[in-house]
Design a protein around this motif. Structure first.
Motif, short mmCIF file in Angstrom:
data_model
loop_
_atom_site.label_atom_id
_atom_site.label_comp_id
_atom_site.label_asym_id
_atom_site.label_seq_id
_atom_site.Cartn_x
_atom_site.Cartn_y
_atom_site.Cartn_z
N ARG A 184 -7.51 13.35 -1.61
CA ARG A 184 -8.44 13.27 -0.46
C ARG A 184 -9.01 11.87 -0.35
NH1 ARG A 184 -13.40 15.27 -1.29
NH2 ARG A 184 -13.06 17.51 -1.22
N GLU A 185 -9.46 11.32 -1.51
CA GLU A 185 -10.03 9.96 -1.48
C GLU A 185 -8.94 8.96 -1.05
OE1 GLU A 185 -12.81 11.27 -5.22
OE2 GLU A 185 -11.54 9.47 -5.46
N MET A 186 -7.74 9.20 -1.55
CA MET A 186 -6.63 8.27 -1.27
C MET A 186 -6.25 8.29 0.20
SD MET A 186 -3.17 8.34 -3.41
CE MET A 186 -1.83 8.85 -2.41
N THR A 187 -6.37 9.47 0.80
CA THR A 187 -5.98 9.61 2.22
C THR A 187 -6.81 8.67 3.08
OG1 THR A 187 -5.48 11.94 1.82
CG2 THR A 187 -5.72 11.27 4.11
N ILE A 214 -0.71 14.60 4.98
CA ILE A 214 -1.29 13.59 5.89
C ILE A 214 -0.92 12.19 5.40
CG2 ILE A 214 -3.46 12.63 6.77
CD1 ILE A 214 -4.57 15.49 6.63
N ILE A 215 -0.91 12.04 4.08
CA ILE A 215 -0.51 10.72 3.54
C ILE A 215 0.98 10.47 3.76
CG2 ILE A 215 -0.31 9.30 1.48
CD1 ILE A 215 -2.77 10.41 0.41
N TYR A 216 1.79 11.50 3.45
CA TYR A 216 3.24 11.33 3.65
C TYR A 216 3.52 10.93 5.11
CZ TYR A 216 4.32 13.51 -0.88
OH TYR A 216 4.42 13.81 -2.22
N LYS A 217 2.79 11.56 6.03
CA LYS A 217 2.98 11.23 7.46
C LYS A 217 2.61 9.77 7.72
CE LYS A 217 1.44 13.08 11.96
NZ LYS A 217 0.18 12.39 12.34
N THR A 272 0.84 -1.21 0.00
CA THR A 272 0.00 0.00 0.00
C THR A 272 0.86 1.25 0.00
OG1 THR A 272 -1.76 -1.12 1.21
CG2 THR A 272 -1.74 1.28 1.34
N VAL A 273 1.98 1.18 0.73
CA VAL A 273 2.86 2.35 0.85
C VAL A 273 3.46 2.70 -0.51
CG1 VAL A 273 4.99 3.21 1.91
CG2 VAL A 273 3.37 1.86 3.27
N ALA A 274 3.99 1.69 -1.21
CA ALA A 274 4.62 1.95 -2.52
C ALA A 274 3.58 2.43 -3.52
CB ALA A 274 5.30 0.68 -3.03
N VAL A 330 -5.67 4.98 2.36
CA VAL A 330 -4.35 4.63 2.88
C VAL A 330 -4.38 4.50 4.39
CG1 VAL A 330 -2.00 5.53 3.21
CG2 VAL A 330 -3.05 5.59 0.95
N LEU A 331 -5.05 5.45 5.07
CA LEU A 331 -5.09 5.39 6.54
C LEU A 331 -5.85 4.16 6.99
CD1 LEU A 331 -3.89 8.21 6.27
CD2 LEU A 331 -5.36 8.95 8.14
N ALA A 332 -6.93 3.81 6.23
CA ALA A 332 -7.69 2.60 6.60
C ALA A 332 -6.83 1.36 6.36
CB ALA A 332 -8.96 2.54 5.76
N ASP A 333 -6.16 1.28 5.17
CA ASP A 333 -5.32 0.11 4.87
C ASP A 333 -4.20 -0.07 5.88
OD1 ASP A 333 -6.89 -0.22 2.70
OD2 ASP A 333 -5.36 0.23 1.16
N LEU A 334 -3.66 1.06 6.35
CA LEU A 334 -2.53 0.98 7.30
C LEU A 334 -3.02 1.01 8.74
CD1 LEU A 334 0.02 3.38 5.51
CD2 LEU A 334 -0.11 0.88 5.39
N ASN A 335 -4.36 1.02 8.86
CA ASN A 335 -4.98 1.01 10.20
C ASN A 335 -4.46 2.15 11.07
OD1 ASN A 335 -6.71 0.07 12.14
ND2 ASN A 335 -5.19 -1.32 13.04
N ILE A 336 -4.42 3.34 10.46
CA ILE A 336 -3.93 4.53 11.16
C ILE A 336 -5.10 5.47 11.40
CG2 ILE A 336 -2.50 6.62 10.91
CD1 ILE A 336 -0.55 4.95 9.22
N LYS A 337 -5.20 5.98 12.61
CA LYS A 337 -6.22 7.02 12.91
C LYS A 337 -5.44 8.29 13.20
CE LYS A 337 -10.56 8.21 14.43
NZ LYS A 337 -10.46 9.44 13.55
#
Ligand code: SDX
Length: 430
Positions: free
Chosen positions: A322-325, A370-373, A217-219, A328-335
């Motif tokens: 925005r959609e990707m953010t 936010i995605i880069y973070k 997902t990151v790449a 990505v956060l859901a896939d990486l399980n990040i809140k």
């Protein structure tokens, strides 16, 4: 060039001239003012080049009112969905999507030019530990001309092409090395068995003590961000590359100048500034006061990531990011609470008459931080990410400029507001 023209009548001085109309395949026509000063004694005055076309170009088209972005005619939404960054780089440079053979050849060449000269490591180690990576990247890219004397004859198309390959190949290597020297990690050499973005992430994050486990997902997310940031018509940094290129300076100096221009918070530096702004706001309950401050001219504060010189509608890249953010956060399980702040800020600003009247919408930089973070990219590396991607566009514009028949050295004029001529006064009489 059409055979139509616009008549300019200067009744005050009883002068007139006809300004030929220059039309392209898409977008607004232009008035050719090349002879204006000679025939009428007038300059045009357009600080910031709000209404000025500096060149013809076939690379990227933007319709700011409709929120359209085309790379060589292909909509950014389709490239984001179907392409990858290296294929998009080929498209920007060559004007057509590559066949499988053409892509494999391009990828092979880029892959085998990723190494930087060993003495560039020493160059990077010469910076203080807390040097900003954009300073290190800008200086290192400029220094490339000191290593490649063999390809500085810009009249040779093969040398121009090789310089383009070298820049696309080496900027990620230098960027990753700059980051690692700032955190005291040994440089990681580029791995030829990895594809472009994964290779960069490996150079950034692999540590000697254990192999890097990369979430695909990151790449994929970074590749998409690179596609979205790859080019954008005659923006400030691309115009800088073209201006430096117009003097015949070598391509490494031109791209280093583009990196320097991108660094500003009004341009590519905005992604880093957005994250600082969201962090300072801290919570959705503080959004209203931030918006009020941004509307107060005396505050000197602007909503970073909002507004655009060309887009007077949603930046299509911001919509995709925005959609990707969320994905990505859901896939990486990040809140990330900053996402909640960003969404609250966007909601309030888009309803506020100040922003609506000025057609200020989120731009490409609003969500990208936010995605880069989420991808564990350090904040001070955000604009470096932008520079890696935009190197494809800068190189494409530099190559286009080098073969433009009517290319001239860029040399704007001015409206002089200083003293009229006066005589020197001896120091004892001042
Ligand atoms: C990029 O050119 C490109 O294509 C750039 C780029 C690319 O891909 O290369 O898209 C990448 O640089 C995106 C922009 C990133 N920058 C920011 O997010 C910084 C914040 N935005 C701005 O400072 C500003 O919106 C600019 C620099 C992006 C555009 O500036 P303009 O076109 O010169 O507009 P302006 O400064 O003349 O502003 C018009 C009005 C002013 O108010 P009034 O004088 O009419 O009352 O809008 C206001 C400005 O004060 N305004 C803002 C604002 N941006 C403009 N007010 C509050 N917050 C903001 N962000």
């Amino acid at each position: 060039m059409s055979d139509q023209s616009v008549q300019l009548i200067d009744g005050k001085n009883d002068r007139s001239t006809s300004l030929p109309i220059v039309t392209g395949t898409l977008g607004d026509p232009a008035l050719d003012i090349g002879r204006l000063n000679k025939e009428t004694g007038y300059f045009t005055y357009d600080p910031g080049f709000v209404s000025t076309a500096s060149t013809r170009s076939a690379i990227t088209y933007i319709d700011g009112d409709k929120g359209v972005l085309l790379y060589r005619g292909y909509p950014i939404e389709q490239l984001a969905k179907h392409s990858n960054f290296l294929e998009t780089s080929y498209l920007l440079i060559n004007g057509e999507l590559p066949s499988r053979t053409e892509f494999n050849q391009f990828e092979h060449e880029v892959t085998h030019h990723t190494m930087m000269h060993e003495s560039q490591k020493n160059f990077l180690n010469g910076f203080r530990y807390d040097a900003h990576p954009m300073a290190m990247l800008c200086a290192s890219v400029a220094s490339l001309s000191a290593f490649y004397h063999d390809n500085l004859d810009m009249d040779d198309p093969e040398q121009r092409r090789l310089a383009a390959i070298r820049l696309i190949a080496k900027v990620p290597t230098i960027a990753a090395a700059a980051y690692r020297s700032s955190v005291g990690w040994p440089v990681r050499y580029p791995r030829n068995n990895l594809e472009y973005v994964t290779r960069f992430l490996h150079m950034m994050f692999e540590v000697p003590s254990e192999p890097l486990e990369l979430n695909p997902t990151v790449a994929k997310a970074l590749d998409l961000l690179f596609i979205l940031h790859a080019d954008h018509e005659q923006n400030a940094s691309t115009s800088t590359v073209r201006l430096v290129g117009s003097t015949g300076a070598n391509p490494y100096a031109c791209i280093a100048a583009g990196i320097a221009a991108l660094w500003g918070p009004a341009h590519g530096g905005a992604n880093e500034a957005v994250l600082s702004m969201l962090t300072d706001i801290g919570d959705a309950k503080n959004v209203a006061s931030a918006v009020a401050k941004a509307k107060d001219k005396d505050s000197g504060f602007r909503l970073m990531g909002f507004g655009h010189r060309v887009y007077k509608n949603f930046d299509p890249r911001a919509t995709i990011i925005r959609e990707m953010t969320h994905k990505v956060l859901a896939d990486l399980n990040i809140k990330d609470p900053l996402l909640d702040v960003a969404m609250a800020l966007e909601e309030v600003a888009l309803k506020d008459s100040y922003f609506v009247e000025r057609k200020l919408y989120p731009n490409v930089d609003f969500y990208s931080g936010i995605i880069y973070k989420a991808l564990r990219i350090p904040t001070e590396m955000f604009t470096v990410m932008f520079a890696i991607a935009r190197t494809a566009g800068w190189v494409a514009h530099w190559l286009e400029q080098q073969v433009t028949p009517d290319a001239k050295i860029g040399r704007p004029r001015q409206v002089y507001t200083g003293s009229v001529q006066r005589d020197y006064i001896e120091v004892g009489k001042r």
